[in-house]
Design a protein around this motif. Structure first.
Motif, PDB file in Angstrom:
ATOM      1  N   PHE A 435       0.823  -1.203   0.000  1.00 56.52           N
ATOM      2  CA  PHE A 435       0.000   0.000   0.000  1.00 56.52           C
ATOM      3  C   PHE A 435       0.867   1.267   0.000  1.00 56.52           C
ATOM      4  O   PHE A 435       0.532   2.279  -0.627  1.00 56.52           O
ATOM      5  CB  PHE A 435      -0.922   0.003   1.220  1.00 56.52           C
ATOM      6  CG  PHE A 435      -1.890   1.150   1.241  1.00 56.52           C
ATOM      7  CD1 PHE A 435      -3.028   1.125   0.438  1.00 56.52           C
ATOM      8  CD2 PHE A 435      -1.650   2.266   2.024  1.00 56.52           C
ATOM      9  CE1 PHE A 435      -3.914   2.186   0.435  1.00 56.52           C
ATOM     10  CE2 PHE A 435      -2.541   3.333   2.024  1.00 56.52           C
ATOM     11  CZ  PHE A 435      -3.673   3.290   1.232  1.00 56.52           C
ATOM     12  N   PHE A 436       2.010   1.189   0.674  1.00 53.49           N
ATOM     13  CA  PHE A 436       2.896   2.357   0.757  1.00 53.49           C
ATOM     14  C   PHE A 436       4.030   2.285  -0.271  1.00 53.49           C
ATOM     15  O   PHE A 436       4.943   3.119  -0.237  1.00 53.49           O
ATOM     16  CB  PHE A 436       3.481   2.474   2.165  1.00 53.49           C
ATOM     17  CG  PHE A 436       2.466   2.838   3.206  1.00 53.49           C
ATOM     18  CD1 PHE A 436       2.013   4.140   3.321  1.00 53.49           C
ATOM     19  CD2 PHE A 436       1.955   1.866   4.054  1.00 53.49           C
ATOM     20  CE1 PHE A 436       1.067   4.480   4.288  1.00 53.49           C
ATOM     21  CE2 PHE A 436       1.008   2.186   5.012  1.00 53.49           C
ATOM     22  CZ  PHE A 436       0.547   3.505   5.122  1.00 53.49           C
ATOM     23  N   ALA A 437       3.965   1.328  -1.177  1.00 56.67           N
ATOM     24  CA  ALA A 437       5.033   1.172  -2.178  1.00 56.67           C
ATOM     25  C   ALA A 437       5.255   2.423  -3.022  1.00 56.67           C
ATOM     26  O   ALA A 437       6.402   2.717  -3.401  1.00 56.67           O
ATOM     27  CB  ALA A 437       4.735  -0.025  -3.076  1.00 56.67           C
ATOM     28  N   PRO A 438       4.200   3.206  -3.360  1.00 56.53           N
ATOM     29  CA  PRO A 438       4.452   4.416  -4.165  1.00 56.53           C
ATOM     30  C   PRO A 438       5.391   5.404  -3.505  1.00 56.53           C
ATOM     31  O   PRO A 438       5.989   6.257  -4.188  1.00 56.53           O
ATOM     32  CB  PRO A 438       3.047   5.010  -4.331  1.00 56.53           C
ATOM     33  CG  PRO A 438       2.121   3.861  -4.173  1.00 56.53           C
ATOM     34  CD  PRO A 438       2.770   2.982  -3.153  1.00 56.53           C
ATOM     35  N   HIS A 439       5.542   5.338  -2.198  1.00 55.05           N
ATOM     36  CA  HIS A 439       6.385   6.291  -1.482  1.00 55.05           C
ATOM     37  C   HIS A 439       7.789   5.757  -1.239  1.00 55.05           C
ATOM     38  O   HIS A 439       8.602   6.426  -0.594  1.00 55.05           O
ATOM     39  CB  HIS A 439       5.735   6.650  -0.141  1.00 55.05           C
ATOM     40  CG  HIS A 439       4.323   7.112  -0.268  1.00 55.05           C
ATOM     41  ND1 HIS A 439       3.974   8.342  -0.819  1.00 55.05           N
ATOM     42  CD2 HIS A 439       3.142   6.493   0.042  1.00 55.05           C
ATOM     43  CE1 HIS A 439       2.659   8.468  -0.812  1.00 55.05           C
ATOM     44  NE2 HIS A 439       2.125   7.363  -0.310  1.00 55.05           N
ATOM     45  N   LEU A 440       8.063   4.550  -1.748  1.00 52.24           N
ATOM     46  CA  LEU A 440       9.378   3.953  -1.564  1.00 52.24           C
ATOM     47  C   LEU A 440      10.266   4.249  -2.758  1.00 52.24           C
ATOM     48  O   LEU A 440       9.790   4.616  -3.835  1.00 52.24           O
ATOM     49  CB  LEU A 440       9.246   2.446  -1.374  1.00 52.24           C
ATOM     50  CG  LEU A 440       8.378   1.963  -0.214  1.00 52.24           C
ATOM     51  CD1 LEU A 440       8.281   0.433  -0.235  1.00 52.24           C
ATOM     52  CD2 LEU A 440       8.952   2.432   1.118  1.00 52.24           C
ATOM     53  N   THR A 441      11.567   4.059  -2.559  1.00 53.47           N
ATOM     54  CA  THR A 441      12.477   4.183  -3.691  1.00 53.47           C
ATOM     55  C   THR A 441      12.234   3.037  -4.663  1.00 53.47           C
ATOM     56  O   THR A 441      11.571   2.043  -4.341  1.00 53.47           O
ATOM     57  CB  THR A 441      13.934   4.141  -3.219  1.00 53.47           C
ATOM     58  OG1 THR A 441      14.201   2.848  -2.657  1.00 53.47           O
ATOM     59  CG2 THR A 441      14.196   5.225  -2.173  1.00 53.47           C
ATOM     60  N   ARG A 442      12.767   3.145  -5.855  1.00 53.55           N
ATOM     61  CA  ARG A 442      12.540   2.125  -6.874  1.00 53.55           C
ATOM     62  C   ARG A 442      13.009   0.757  -6.406  1.00 53.55           C
ATOM     63  O   ARG A 442      12.291  -0.239  -6.543  1.00 53.55           O
ATOM     64  CB  ARG A 442      13.267   2.512  -8.156  1.00 53.55           C
ATOM     65  CG  ARG A 442      13.165   1.479  -9.256  1.00 53.55           C
ATOM     66  CD  ARG A 442      13.954   1.907 -10.475  1.00 53.55           C
ATOM     67  NE  ARG A 442      13.920   0.863 -11.501  1.00 53.55           N
ATOM     68  CZ  ARG A 442      14.595   0.936 -12.642  1.00 53.55           C
ATOM     69  NH1 ARG A 442      15.358   2.009 -12.902  1.00 53.55           N
ATOM     70  NH2 ARG A 442      14.519  -0.048 -13.520  1.00 53.55           N
ATOM     71  N   TRP A 443      14.229   0.717  -5.821  1.00 52.07           N
ATOM     72  CA  TRP A 443      14.761  -0.581  -5.393  1.00 52.07           C
ATOM     73  C   TRP A 443      13.991  -1.130  -4.201  1.00 52.07           C
ATOM     74  O   TRP A 443      13.757  -2.348  -4.105  1.00 52.07           O
ATOM     75  CB  TRP A 443      16.247  -0.451  -5.067  1.00 52.07           C
ATOM     76  CG  TRP A 443      17.070  -0.152  -6.273  1.00 52.07           C
ATOM     77  CD1 TRP A 443      17.706   1.014  -6.587  1.00 52.07           C
ATOM     78  CD2 TRP A 443      17.310  -1.042  -7.359  1.00 52.07           C
ATOM     79  NE1 TRP A 443      18.340   0.919  -7.805  1.00 52.07           N
ATOM     80  CE2 TRP A 443      18.107  -0.358  -8.313  1.00 52.07           C
ATOM     81  CE3 TRP A 443      16.940  -2.361  -7.646  1.00 52.07           C
ATOM     82  CZ2 TRP A 443      18.544  -0.917  -9.492  1.00 52.07           C
ATOM     83  CZ3 TRP A 443      17.377  -2.922  -8.836  1.00 52.07           C
ATOM     84  CH2 TRP A 443      18.171  -2.210  -9.732  1.00 52.07           C
ATOM     85  N   ALA A 444      13.585  -0.258  -3.292  1.00 51.28           N
ATOM     86  CA  ALA A 444      12.805  -0.714  -2.145  1.00 51.28           C
ATOM     87  C   ALA A 444      11.449  -1.239  -2.600  1.00 51.28           C
ATOM     88  O   ALA A 444      10.946  -2.243  -2.081  1.00 51.28           O
ATOM     89  CB  ALA A 444      12.624   0.418  -1.143  1.00 51.28           C
ATOM     90  N   ALA A 445      10.846  -0.545  -3.565  1.00 53.80           N
ATOM     91  CA  ALA A 445       9.552  -0.993  -4.082  1.00 53.80           C
ATOM     92  C   ALA A 445       9.690  -2.344  -4.778  1.00 53.80           C
ATOM     93  O   ALA A 445       8.838  -3.228  -4.618  1.00 53.80           O
ATOM     94  CB  ALA A 445       8.981   0.041  -5.042  1.00 53.80           C
ATOM     95  N   THR A 446      10.767  -2.517  -5.545  1.00 51.22           N
ATOM     96  CA  THR A 446      10.993  -3.793  -6.225  1.00 51.22           C
ATOM     97  C   THR A 446      11.198  -4.920  -5.216  1.00 51.22           C
ATOM     98  O   THR A 446      10.666  -6.022  -5.378  1.00 51.22           O
ATOM     99  CB  THR A 446      12.217  -3.690  -7.148  1.00 51.22           C
ATOM    100  OG1 THR A 446      12.001  -2.652  -8.114  1.00 51.22           O
ATOM    101  CG2 THR A 446      12.453  -5.004  -7.873  1.00 51.22           C
ATOM    102  N   ALA A 447      11.960  -4.635  -4.163  1.00 49.08           N
ATOM    103  CA  ALA A 447      12.169  -5.644  -3.122  1.00 49.08           C
ATOM    104  C   ALA A 447      10.863  -5.987  -2.421  1.00 49.08           C
ATOM    105  O   ALA A 447      10.609  -7.153  -2.078  1.00 49.08           O
ATOM    106  CB  ALA A 447      13.196  -5.135  -2.107  1.00 49.08           C
ATOM    107  N   THR A 448      10.007  -4.990  -2.223  1.00 54.58           N
ATOM    108  CA  THR A 448       8.698  -5.227  -1.603  1.00 54.58           C
ATOM    109  C   THR A 448       7.851  -6.145  -2.474  1.00 54.58           C
ATOM    110  O   THR A 448       7.209  -7.083  -1.976  1.00 54.58           O
ATOM    111  CB  THR A 448       7.972  -3.896  -1.384  1.00 54.58           C
ATOM    112  OG1 THR A 448       8.725  -3.095  -0.460  1.00 54.58           O
ATOM    113  CG2 THR A 448       6.567  -4.120  -0.849  1.00 54.58           C
ATOM    114  N   ALA A 449       7.827  -5.871  -3.784  1.00 57.49           N
ATOM    115  CA  ALA A 449       7.043  -6.709  -4.700  1.00 57.49           C
ATOM    116  C   ALA A 449       7.560  -8.144  -4.706  1.00 57.49           C
ATOM    117  O   ALA A 449       6.767  -9.104  -4.687  1.00 57.49           O
ATOM    118  CB  ALA A 449       7.094  -6.116  -6.103  1.00 57.49           C
ATOM    119  N   ALA A 450       8.889  -8.304  -4.726  1.00 51.16           N
ATOM    120  CA  ALA A 450       9.464  -9.652  -4.732  1.00 51.16           C
ATOM    121  C   ALA A 450       9.134 -10.390  -3.436  1.00 51.16           C
ATOM    122  O   ALA A 450       8.773 -11.580  -3.450  1.00 51.16           O
ATOM    123  CB  ALA A 450      10.975  -9.569  -4.929  1.00 51.16           C
TER     124      ALA A 450
END
Length: 620
Positions: A435-450
């Motif tokens: 839910f908060f992925a839009p506010h993360l950095t690109r790499w953090a968001a990618t790690a969250t998705a994985a």
């Protein structure tokens, strides 16, 4: 949300070149891992479903037995299904010999092919990432691992239905009647694998094309009529050939009471499965003998472990996708894909939920492709739109629903008790992070998705590995570990001596003395032995390598042979032994000819016991 935004929600954006560099290696890794999962240790299950293995053995020895799907090379009686799956196994056995690997490997390869085709189909409407996720989901679905490592007809059915879906998607791109006809032919051939179940996808395929094909309504209707003709020709040619073939020159049609393939298709294996009125069945219908019916059936203890892990998420994905595309143009292919996969899922799930006749948990493998396609499409498209609160909320909600579903399913079993809370906590954390992925950095968001993808597939993946690492035999295999759903992974207890109740669903390997007895002078007889029930006959036939007559067919309720026919076979010296004490009829309908034969043999011939099996020498 504007109309333009609605269309963007599930629209396919061409992948930039950088993504193509990882797509092919990722696909190759997925297919390789799937092949290892389905092939590793495959021979441990032995003959798996000996009923079909014996028919494959017969097909490797007799072309007529191969064509008709006979249980034995002497062509006494067929299996109770149309024989397309046996054609594959029988040809493999002809090429590589009769053994567990030659019979089971084709099913494993069908599983790899299904994953590849599903990926290719979803990729055409939703992009390569969605295609990869869609391919990964069935590979980690327990029901799929069960059936693609087993020799029931379901493996071929799923492969052909996914191929048909691919044909429909290709047809939608340019309103191609050729691709649509190919899709219809694939469904028709699926009918030859498992009869009317193949047709459950037709309403969804027709609706998708009727709504979205980019041509006027009249041409859409003509294209659908052409595809229907292709379906009927592909399915019915075999029925016509069997009907026209002289009955005296072919095996009896197992599962029917009138030696009719049409009766088998529309009766015992057709509408009887819906109503429970199946003449010759030994179980109860109408929810009395095959589990309770209703909307919650797929989440019950018998079926849930095989398929329910992502079912709520798939339904959520379908609803969200249809809402986002409600104002899209008629020809929008994203919505057409939702209609195709969603219709497949809803119609098949509804039939499985409410059918009152014979149904087994492994049937649910047919739900794996639409669930995977819907989840893969929605997950990737919502991730791309995660900057929008609605998309982020749906993505997070889907993750939470999946985590809770996995927790509830895992909590029913005593197997690996640490897994349920781990998946729940990890899944809920992933839902919050998404839910908060839009506010993360690109790499953090990618790690969250994985992390979310891994943790949400952990439950079903663990059950899939448990399924693949177990041995399965009998007529009703179950997914998961032995302490999991449905009371175990095997098809019941050990089969008893020939004709005993245990032999209805299972078979046994006869001892060395009995095997030697069956092989001795086998070439002098049409059938080295006869016994009641197909599974009992299968075990003796696979061990002895010579035809064994399955008196009464699978359930022992088929009127073949009649007592008069059997007595004539004995008088002509065509049957050497009769094995077992016979069986007591457990059904409420069908022929009692098998019981009459067993009683006649016991009355007129002296019994001996070999390796615990009662043997009557019919030539004495």
């Amino acid at each position: 949300m504007t109309v333009l935004e609605s269309r963007e929600a599930l629209a396919v954006t061409p992948s930039p070149p950088v993504r193509r560099t990882w797509h092919r290696p990722a696909l190759a890794a997925l297919l390789l891992a799937t092949a290892v999962l389905y092939l590793w240790g495959l021979g441990a299950s032995g003959w798996a479903n000996a009923f079909y293995s014996a028919a494959a053995q017969a097909g490797s020895q007799s072309w007529k037995a191969l064509f008709f799907g006979a249980s034995d090379a002497a062509n006494a009686i067929t299996v109770d299904k149309t024989p397309a799956a046996l054609w594959v196994m029988g040809l493999s056995a002809r090429l590589f010999g009769v053994n567990a690997w030659s019979i089971l490997v084709p099913q494993a390869l069908m599983g790899v092919g299904s994953v590849w085709l599903l990926h290719a189909t979803v990729r055409r409407t939703s992009g390569p990432a969605a295609g990869l996720v869609a391919g990964l989901v069935p590979a980690l679905t327990p029901a799929a691992a069960l059936m693609f490592r087993f020799n029931n007809p379901d493996a071929l059915l799923v492969l052909l239905l996914v191929a048909a879906a691919y044909g429909v998607v290709r047809a939608l791109e340019q309103a191609s009647p050729r691709w649509l006809a190919l899709a219809g032919a694939a469904v028709g051939f699926g009918f030859l694998a498992k009869m009317l179940q193949a047709f459950l996808v037709l309403p969804a395929f027709a609706l998708a094309y009727l709504v979205a094909a980019p041509v006027p309504l009249g041409r859409r209707l003509l294209h659908l009529l052409g595809a229907l003709a292709a379906t009927l020709v592909s399915a019915a040619w075999y029925l016509v050939v069997v009907a026209l073939w002289p009955a005296a020159d072919r095996p009896y049609i197992g599962g029917s009471q009138t030696n009719s393939l049409w009766e088998l298709v529309f009766g015992y294996n057709g509408f009887g499965r819906l109503t429970g009125d199946e003449v010759g069945s030994v179980g109860g219908g109408g929810g009395r003998g095959w589990g309770s019916t209703g909307l919650t059936r797929l989440f019950g203890s018998e079926m849930a472990g095989g398929i329910a892990w992502l079912l709520p998420a798939a339904l959520l994905a379908l609803g969200a996708g249809l809402w986002f595309t409600r104002r899209a143009p008629r020809t929008d292919r994203s919505r057409a894909a939702l209609l195709l996969w969603g219709g497949w899922l809803l119609v098949t799930a509804a039939v499985f939920s409410y059918m009152g006749g014979i149904i087994h948990p492994y049937y649910t493998v047919a739900l794996a492709p639409p669930i995977a396609a819907l989840v893969g499409t929605a997950a990737v498209q919502l991730w791309r739109l995660r900057s929008r609160p609605l998309a982020a909320g749906l993505l997070s909600g889907g993750a939470a629903v999946t985590a809770v579903t996995a927790y509830l399913l895992l909590s029913r079993s005593s197997w690996q008790p640490w897994l349920a809370p781990t998946v729940l906590v990890g899944g809920l954390l992933a839902a919050v992070a998404l839910f908060f992925a839009p506010h993360l950095t690109r790499w953090a968001a990618t790690a969250t998705a994985a992390f979310a993808l891994v943790i949400l597939l952990t439950g079903s993946g663990a059950y899939t590995l448990a399924t693949a690492s177990a041995t399965h035999s009998g007529a009703i295999p179950s997914a998961g570990p032995s302490s999991g759903f449905g009371g175990g992974r095997f098809g019941g207890g050990p089969g008893g001596p020939g004709g005993g109740p245990g032999a209805l669903l299972n078979t046994t390997t006869p001892g060395e003395s009995l095997t030697a007895l069956l092989r001795k002078d086998a070439s002098k007889y049409t059938w080295t032995a006869a016994t009641v029930l197909s599974n009992a006959a299968a075990g003796y036939q696979l061990a002895g390598g010579a035809p064994v007559m399955a008196v009464g067919g699978f359930n022992g309720t088929d009127p073949y042979p009649t007592l008069e026919q059997f007595r004539q076979y004995v008088a002509d010296g065509r049957i050497h032994y009769f094995l077992g004490e016979g069986m007591t009829m457990r059904g409420t309908s069908g022929s009692d000819a098998a019981q009459q034969i067993a009683e006649w043999v016991a009355e007129h011939y002296q019994a001996s016991t070999v390796d615990g099996v009662t043997v009557y020498d019919l030539t004495a």
